[in-house]
Structure formats: structure tokens, C-alpha cells
Design an enzyme around this catalytic site. Structure first.
Site, PDB file in Angstrom:
ATOM      1  N   TYR A  85     -28.480   9.316 -22.301  1.00 44.49           N
ATOM      2  CA  TYR A  85     -29.548   8.637 -21.566  1.00 44.49           C
ATOM      3  C   TYR A  85     -28.996   8.137 -20.244  1.00 44.49           C
ATOM      4  CZ  TYR A  85     -33.697   5.876 -20.579  1.00 44.49           C
ATOM      5  OH  TYR A  85     -34.840   5.383 -19.987  1.00 44.49           O
ATOM      6  N   ASP A 126     -21.346   7.143 -16.903  1.00 46.40           N
ATOM      7  CA  ASP A 126     -22.446   6.178 -16.898  1.00 46.40           C
ATOM      8  C   ASP A 126     -22.014   4.935 -17.676  1.00 46.40           C
ATOM      9  OD1 ASP A 126     -24.726   4.687 -17.386  1.00 46.40           O
ATOM     10  OD2 ASP A 126     -26.013   6.423 -17.775  1.00 46.40           O
ATOM     11  N   LYS A 144     -27.651  -3.019 -15.826  1.00 44.76           N
ATOM     12  CA  LYS A 144     -27.754  -4.036 -16.887  1.00 44.76           C
ATOM     13  C   LYS A 144     -26.915  -5.289 -16.620  1.00 44.76           C
ATOM     14  CE  LYS A 144     -29.257  -0.778 -20.418  1.00 44.76           C
ATOM     15  NZ  LYS A 144     -30.611  -0.929 -20.867  1.00 44.76           N
TER      16      LYS A 144
END
Ligand SMILES: Cc1ncc(COP(=O)(O)O)c(C=O)c1O
Length: 428
Positions: free
Chosen positions: A152, A237, A264
Site C-alpha cells: 500500500y 515507503d 503519518k
């Protein structure tokens, strides 16, 4: 008298959230504006968060094991981050030129992550993915991307295709190639066949959305080598994984990515994304001689940057180790609770991240799970017993937690497991 179902108890406990859901469904599709946390009959509407706790409109309290899908590494409304953001906000929330808070957060990240010389801020991990991909396309002159099936990298068509194994396909975007996470040969095979068209290979150090799936360092090293041999950029990532080590999860993998995505936790609870990398690559965005136009009205806004710097600076080795210890305590306690309840439970755990599966063996990824009924029942039973976690079974530790809260979670989970088991068994 018919026995009360978990669903009935959820409805009974949440009349105000039910009314809010009806109101929301008129103006938001399905009442929601974010896919990941949705579940039936309707999600709660949150009123407040503090530390390790969340409260909904009906004043039900939940231990927050979602941490806004890992971004709240220091818990809800972390006082030092709120203080920093509030101080910054008094002078304005968005300015048209650079600010000192940006430099502080950029320095905090550059000083930690060996592969990152420079950084560029955006407003979400999704934007970070788009920026990393565009940077790689401009540098290589190629258009394709290779990623892991079930990986993702944001809500962007180039990546969504792979995240759900082709289930979501926005027409006109056919540049995504997939390989199998943890299987270096499958990446090597795609790179040897299509290498000349591939701009970048993207990998998470741990597949977060995929179900907290990791792999041995040799996997990442072989993919990095194959990407370099093909002339593609290698992108790691760290949107979730940055919480796993002060130098980023990449520091333990023996790889040196060309570009790294962040998001985040680096926003201190506010929206954020960023791409970092080697100066030679980041130079494509240098406004003195740009090859890529990258802009954003809210990029590097002072509120996010001030809170983000606190969040990163407070994520010390000791804090990371303590969260991992608590995660292990939760893991052990959940397994014992499952054994007592007589339900099969498998747990994937990496550092402060866990994903649970009600099966004897682990599936390849969350989307391939066979335990949807028990997982759904346990999730709703967890809510009724005051546990808030991602419906897919991801559980996340924050620095706001301690042994007592973990033991409380285990006790609540134990009740929820028994209730879910009874309901699934009685439904046959
Ligand atoms: C690994 C990873 N990359 C990128 C993203 C996208 O970040 P955002 O939701 O901020 O757009 C996410 C979000 O969950 C993620 O887990």
C-alpha cells in the site's frame, strides 16, 4: 427470548452514533470519507481522544489500538505536540513562503535517516507516493512502477491497483506491475522482462495495510540490486515503518533507497507526507532549475511542521523499544486468551505493530484471510467491550500506553473472543 447479538448490543450502546450515521449518509457516500475504517452496521462517530483513549458521541470509552492507523505514535492529543502546534498557530496557520519549523522537521529526519540528504513536504502519504513516482519518472524517462501485490502506497490509481490485487482499477492506468512480497525472484523476473520500462520499484519494509507482513533483509537487498541493474529507482515507503527504528526501518534492512516516502507520525497528528532522498535525485524539484513542478498550498505549513518535529524528536530508541515490549505483552496475552477461549489465533508482530488472524496459519496477506466471519464478530465485540482497532485486525501500540492498559486490553479482548466465538458457532 432471543439472545442479544453483538450487533444488537452495539446498536444499543450507540444510539447517538446511529443518528449521526443517518445524518452523515445524506451528505457523505456511505456516511464516510475514508474507506479503511468503515464497518457495518456503521462506525462510531468519535467525539474526543486523549492519550490511549477515544470516546464516541454516546460517551463510550475505547482503548485506542488504531492510533489513527499508526500516525498517533504518541497517542491522542499528545500534549507536547498540541502545545507546539498551538504556539505556531497563534502566528498563523499557513504562509506563502518557507518557515523555520520546516527546517527543524527536515533536519530531524535528515539527521536520522542515512539515505536521506534532503526532503520535500506534502500533505499526505498518498501525495508522497505520487511525488516519489513522478520524481522517478522524470529521472528515468520511464512510466511503469513495480510494487508488491497487497502493498500500500496511498490512495492513488497507480498504487491502488496493486494494493487490492487488481480489484480497484481506475481506467487508463495500466502502468502498474506486481510481484510477490518476500519473494525476490518474482521481483527479479518482472525486472528482467520489463526493466527498461520501469521507473521505480516501491516497497514497504513491513506491509502495513497488507497485514503486518515483513521479510528477511536479503529480500529487500535483492530487490534493490535488481532495481539498480534495471536502471530503476528504488523507493522505500516508511509512511508506517518509520516508527520501527530511529533511522527508519530501512536502517535494519541493509538497503540504501534512492527515495523514501514518509507520512503519518512525522505530522505530529496533523496531515502530512514527505519524500526524502539523495540530493542528486531531489534536485529535480529544486525551484532554481526544476525538472518537476511540485507545489502545494499547505506544504510545510507551520502547524504540522511544529507538531511533527516534536513527534519525531520524542520517538527515541527507548520509546521504540518500550512500544515493542508492550506489543509483545499484548501478543502473548491475546494468544493465551484465544487458547482459553478455544479459538485458533495467529499473530503477525513487527515492533509496535500487530495483525491478528483467527486461523491456525497465517494468510499471505489480510485480503487473503479465511476468517472474515470470526474477525468481523471479534471486531464488533471488541467495540462493545471498549477496544477500538482496525476492522482488518491491525493493533497498534503508542507511547501513551503502559503495562496496565495492555493488561486491560487483554481482559477486554478475552471477553470479546468468547462472545464472538459463541456467536459464530451458533450461526453455524
Ligand atoms: C505504507 C503507506 N504508504 C502510504 C500511505 C498513504 O498515506 P495517507 O493515508 O496519508 O495518504 C499509507 C496509508 O495508510 C501507508 O500505510
Amino acid at each position: 427470548m432471543t439472545p442479544t447479538t453483538i450487533r444488537d448490543r452495539y446498536l444499543k450502546a450507540n444510539p447517538t452514533s446511529a443518528a449521526a450515521a443517518t445524518r452523515a449518509e445524506r451528505v457523505l457516500p456511505g456516511g464516510d470519507t475514508r474507506a479503511a475504517g468503515f464497518h457495518l452496521p456503521f462506525p462510531i462517530t468519535v467525539e474526543r481522544g486523549e492519550g490511549a483513549w477515544l470516546w464516541d458521541l454516546d460517551h463510550n470509552a475505547y482503548v485506542d489500538l488504531a492510533g489513527n492507523y499508526t500516525s498517533l505514535v504518541h497517542g491522542n492529543a499528545y500534549p507536547p505536540a498540541i502545545e507546539a502546534a498551538s504556539r505556531a498557530m497563534r502566528d498563523g496557520t499557513a504562509w506563502p513562503a518557507r518557515n523555520l519549523y520546516q527546517f527543524e522537521l527536515a533536519e530531524a529526519i535528515v539527521d536520522r535517516v542515512a539515505s536521506v540528504d534532503q526532503i520535500r513536504f506534502a500533505n499526505s502519504g498518498t501525495e508522497a507516493g505520487m511525488l516519489a513516482l513522478n520524481t522517478a519518472k522524470v529521472i528515468t524517462g520511464r512510466s511503469k512502477v513495480l510494487m508488491a501485490r497487497f502493498g500500500y502506497h496511498g490512495s492513488h490509481e497507480a498504487f491502488e491497483y496493486g494494493s487490492f490485487d487488481g480489484r480497484f482499477h481506475v481506467p487508463g492506468t495500466d502502468d502498474t506491475l506486481l510481484a510477490t512480497y518476500g519473494d525476490p525472484e518474482s521481483f527479479e523476473a518482472v525486472l528482467s522482462e520489463h526493466g527498461a520500462e520501469i521507473a521505480a520499484v516501491f516497497l514497504e519494509p513491513v506491509m502495513g495495510s497488507g497485514g503486518i507482513v515483513d521479510a528477511p533483509p536479503a529480500f529487500y537487498q535483492r530487490v534493490e540490486r535488481a532495481a539498480r541493474d534495471a536502471g530503476a529507482l528504488f523507493v522505500i515507503d516508511e509512511v508506517i515503518a518509520f516508527r520501527l527504528a530511529v533511522g527508519g526501518a530501512q536502517s535494519a534492512l541493509g538497503v540504501t533507497p534512492d527515495l523514501t516516502m514518509f507520512g503519518k507520525l512525522i505530522g505530529g497528528g496533523f496531515p502530512v507526507g514527505a519524500v526524502g532522498g539523495k540530493a542528486e535525485h531531489m534536485a529535480v524539484m529544486d525551484p532554481r532549475a526544476p525538472k518537476l513542478f511540485h507545489s502545494g498550498t499547505f506544504n510545510g505549513n507551520p502547524v504540522t511542521m511544529a507538531a511533527g518535529a516534536v513527534s519525531v524528536e520524542h520517538l527515541t530508541d527507548a520509546a521504540i523499544a518500550e512500544m515493542a515490549r508492550l506489543a509483545e505483552r499484548l501478543d502473548v496475552g491475546l494468544r493465551a486468551a484465544a487458547a482459553d477461549a478455544g479459538v485458533p489465533l495467529s499473530v503477525r508482530r513487527v515492533g509496535s505493530l500487530l495483525n491478528i488472524y483467527f486461523s491456525e496459519t497465517l494468510p499471505e496477506a489480510s485480503l487473503r484471510r479465511q476468517d472474515a466471519k470470526m474477525m468481523g464478530a471479534f471486531h464488533l465485540a471488541g467495540m462493545v467491550n471498549g477496544l477500538y482497532f482496525a476492522p482488518r485486525g491491525m493493533l497498534v501500540i503508542s507511547t501513551a500506553m503502559d503495562d496496565a492498559i495492555i493488561d486491560d486490553c487483554i481482559a477486554r479482548a478475552s471477553l470479546a473472543m468468547g462472545e464472538a466465538r459463541d456467536e459464530v458457532q451458533s450461526a453455524g
